[in-house]
Design an enzyme around this catalytic site. Structure first.
Site, PDB file in Angstrom:
ATOM      1  N   GLY A  92      -0.508  12.591   8.798  1.00  0.00           N
ATOM      2  CA  GLY A  92      -1.452  13.992   8.160  1.00  0.00           C
ATOM      3  C   GLY A  92      -1.935  13.747   7.047  1.00  0.00           C
ATOM      4  O   GLY A  92      -2.225  12.624   6.520  1.00  0.00           O
ATOM      5  N   SER A 121       2.568   7.117   6.197  1.00  0.00           N
ATOM      6  CA  SER A 121       0.722   7.460   6.297  1.00  0.00           C
ATOM      7  C   SER A 121       1.171   7.844   5.483  1.00  0.00           C
ATOM      8  O   SER A 121       1.603   7.708   4.321  1.00  0.00           O
ATOM      9  CB  SER A 121       0.791   7.980   7.829  1.00  0.00           C
ATOM     10  OG  SER A 121      -1.074   8.317   7.326  1.00  0.00           O
ATOM     11  N   TRP A 122       0.526   9.241   5.639  1.00  0.00           N
ATOM     12  CA  TRP A 122       1.185  10.754   4.753  1.00  0.00           C
ATOM     13  C   TRP A 122       1.982  10.698   4.339  1.00  0.00           C
ATOM     14  O   TRP A 122       2.431  11.154   3.057  1.00  0.00           O
ATOM     15  CB  TRP A 122      -0.380  11.557   4.396  1.00  0.00           C
ATOM     16  CG  TRP A 122       0.236  12.955   4.811  1.00  0.00           C
ATOM     17  CD1 TRP A 122       1.520  14.490   4.992  1.00  0.00           C
ATOM     18  CD2 TRP A 122      -0.119  13.322   2.783  1.00  0.00           C
ATOM     19  NE1 TRP A 122       1.839  14.792   3.993  1.00  0.00           N
ATOM     20  CE2 TRP A 122       1.037  14.236   2.993  1.00  0.00           C
ATOM     21  CE3 TRP A 122      -0.707  12.717   1.853  1.00  0.00           C
ATOM     22  CZ2 TRP A 122       0.901  14.855   0.815  1.00  0.00           C
ATOM     23  CZ3 TRP A 122      -0.406  13.350   0.454  1.00  0.00           C
ATOM     24  CH2 TRP A 122      -0.011  14.557   0.448  1.00  0.00           C
ATOM     25  N   ASP A 179      -3.777  -2.268  11.495  1.00  0.00           N
ATOM     26  CA  ASP A 179      -4.015  -1.026  10.670  1.00  0.00           C
ATOM     27  C   ASP A 179      -5.391  -0.610  10.277  1.00  0.00           C
ATOM     28  O   ASP A 179      -5.871  -0.990   8.945  1.00  0.00           O
ATOM     29  CB  ASP A 179      -3.165  -0.392   9.451  1.00  0.00           C
ATOM     30  CG  ASP A 179      -2.730   0.805   9.429  1.00  0.00           C
ATOM     31  OD1 ASP A 179      -3.860   1.318   9.553  1.00  0.00           O
ATOM     32  OD2 ASP A 179      -1.849   1.314   8.944  1.00  0.00           O
ATOM     33  N   HIS A 223      -1.904   1.238  13.271  1.00  0.00           N
ATOM     34  CA  HIS A 223      -0.919   2.336  12.423  1.00  0.00           C
ATOM     35  C   HIS A 223      -0.318   3.177  12.778  1.00  0.00           C
ATOM     36  O   HIS A 223       0.745   4.202  12.388  1.00  0.00           O
ATOM     37  CB  HIS A 223      -2.522   3.206  12.135  1.00  0.00           C
ATOM     38  CG  HIS A 223      -2.248   4.474  10.994  1.00  0.00           C
ATOM     39  ND1 HIS A 223      -1.515   3.760   9.630  1.00  0.00           N
ATOM     40  CD2 HIS A 223      -1.987   5.413  10.911  1.00  0.00           C
ATOM     41  CE1 HIS A 223      -1.735   5.246   8.982  1.00  0.00           C
ATOM     42  NE2 HIS A 223      -1.799   5.919   9.154  1.00  0.00           N
TER      43      HIS A 223
HETATM   44  N1  STX Z   1      -3.566  10.327   7.495  1.00  0.00           N
HETATM   45  C1  STX Z   1      -3.059   9.745   7.722  1.00  0.00           C
HETATM   46  C2  STX Z   1      -2.178  10.046   8.506  1.00  0.00           C
HETATM   47  O1  STX Z   1      -0.982  10.371   8.230  1.00  0.00           O
HETATM   48  C3  STX Z   1      -5.238   9.701   7.042  1.00  0.00           C
HETATM   49  C4  STX Z   1      -2.114   9.714   9.956  1.00  0.00           C
HETATM   50  N2  STX Z   1      -2.279   9.437  10.508  1.00  0.00           N
HETATM   51  N3  STX Z   1      -2.282  10.352  11.894  1.00  0.00           N
HETATM   52  C5  STX Z   1      -1.451  10.293  11.838  1.00  0.00           C
HETATM   53  O2  STX Z   1      -0.877  10.231  10.593  1.00  0.00           O
HETATM   54  C6  STX Z   1      -0.468  11.284  13.156  1.00  0.00           C
HETATM   55  C7  STX Z   1      -0.336  10.374  13.908  1.00  0.00           C
HETATM   56  C8  STX Z   1       1.487  11.068  12.755  1.00  0.00           C
HETATM   57  C9  STX Z   1      -0.306  12.761  13.026  1.00  0.00           C
END
Ligand code: STX
Length: 314
Positions: free
Chosen positions: A42, A109-110, A265, A293
């Site tokens: 997130g 990701s985050w 990604d 991603h």
């Molecule tokens: N946000 C990237 C991130 O952390 C910019 C992210 N993208 N999708 C997700 O996290 C989930 C699928 C885990 C919700």
């Protein structure tokens, strides 16, 4: 490779971390196993029981929590006292609460951003780093996904992302979204949150899956996810320079680590993993040739399983 079977936590609790926030924490797997802290994406994405399945429950003591304002943490979708550095201190609070000396840090990701911010602040708490879908919060990364870049690859999905924003405000979409997501009009807020969240859900995999995309448009999920992400990104996640996470790599280069990233990604272009690896050549780098991603894509899943097995012996 298959994920491990679904398991239930052996311990769950709510930990007050400030006058305002209480976070949901759970432990599963083996009480005496190697501790791993799972940092979700997130920000605002919350944990999913499926994430437990990336770790052998005989070998690992799997600790997961919902970051401030999302999942089962309260107050829901709250932005006050909700910054990167608050989360970093929450992670240390969890570690101390559970009397854990050192743990492996897992983040995608985050979650990779937060893993870097945390480990650079508390390197002695970290035994290993498993990072995937690298996100460094540089201006070019935010522009790519929320203004100009990814829209060239998903122009069809982009139209839905633009929809809640009046034409005259589209030269700064993040700012325009922020006004609606923190505004008073509840139905506009939810409509915008769903569009914001669905944009991410629509671009997360190499091959799109409508069932998965619809999870992102759930009102509750979207409200926390969109509000918290937008709040963090409007504030550049409170990092003190554009290249902060790269500039601080010298603090953690000695920690065993792996970087796993999908070649295609679209949310976090692979250059981000490449740049991180240049600053951290000691870490293994695996670019998955047929993935985007998502943690759920086969190539990414298999590589993670390989490393959660390997790192259980650190
Ligand atoms: N946000 C990237 C991130 O952390 C910019 C992210 N993208 N999708 C997700 O996290 C989930 C699928 C885990 C919700």
């Amino acid at each position: 490779m298959e994920l491990f079977p679904n398991i239930e936590p052996f311990n769950t609790f709510n930990l007050p971390v400030s006058d305002l926030h209480t976070i949901y924490v759970e432990e599963s797997g083996n009480k005496n196993g190697k501790p791993v802290i799972f940092l979700h994406g997130g920000p605002g994405g919350g944990v999913d029981p499926k994430y437990r399945r990336y770790f052998d429950p005989e070998k690992w003591r799997i600790i997961m929590f919902d970051q401030r304002g999302c999942g089962k943490s309260t107050p829901f979708a709250e932005l006050e006292e909700n910054t990167t550095w608050d989360l970093v201190s929450d992670i240390e609070k969890i570690r101390n609460h559970l009397s854990i000396d050192q743990w492996v840090v897992f983040g995608g990701s985050w979650g990779s951003t937060l893993s870097l911010a945390y480990s650079q602040t508390h390197p002695d708490s970290c035994k290993g780093l498993i990072l995937r879908g690298i996100f460094l919060v540089r201006k070019k990364e935010l522009d790519w996904f929320y203004q100009e870049g990814a829209n060239n690859i998903f122009p069809d999905r982009w139209e839905s992302f633009l929809e809640p924003i009046p034409v005259e405000k589209r030269d700064n979409l993040m700012q325009a979204y922020y006004e609606i997501l923190t505004g008073e009009d509840h139905s506009k807020k939810i409509e915008a949150a769903k569009a914001w969240s669905t944009w991410e859900g629509s671009t997360v995999r190499l091959l799109q899956d409508e069932n998965f995309i619809s999870d992102f448009s759930d009102d509750k999920f979207a409200e926390a996810f969109a509000r918290i992400e937008c709040h963090y990104f409007m504030n550049n996640c409170w990092l003190d320079s554009d290249n902060h996470l790269i500039e601080n790599m010298h603090k953690i280069r000695h920690i065993p680590g792996v970087i796993i990233h999908g070649r295609y990604d679209i949310i976090c272009p692979v250059i981000q993993a490449w740049d991180l690896h240049k600053a951290w050549p000691e870490a293994d780098l695996h670019i998955i040739p047929d993935a985007g991603h998502s943690i759920f894509e086969d190539g990414i899943k298999n590589k993670i399983l390989e490393y959660t097995d390997r790192f259980s012996n650190l």
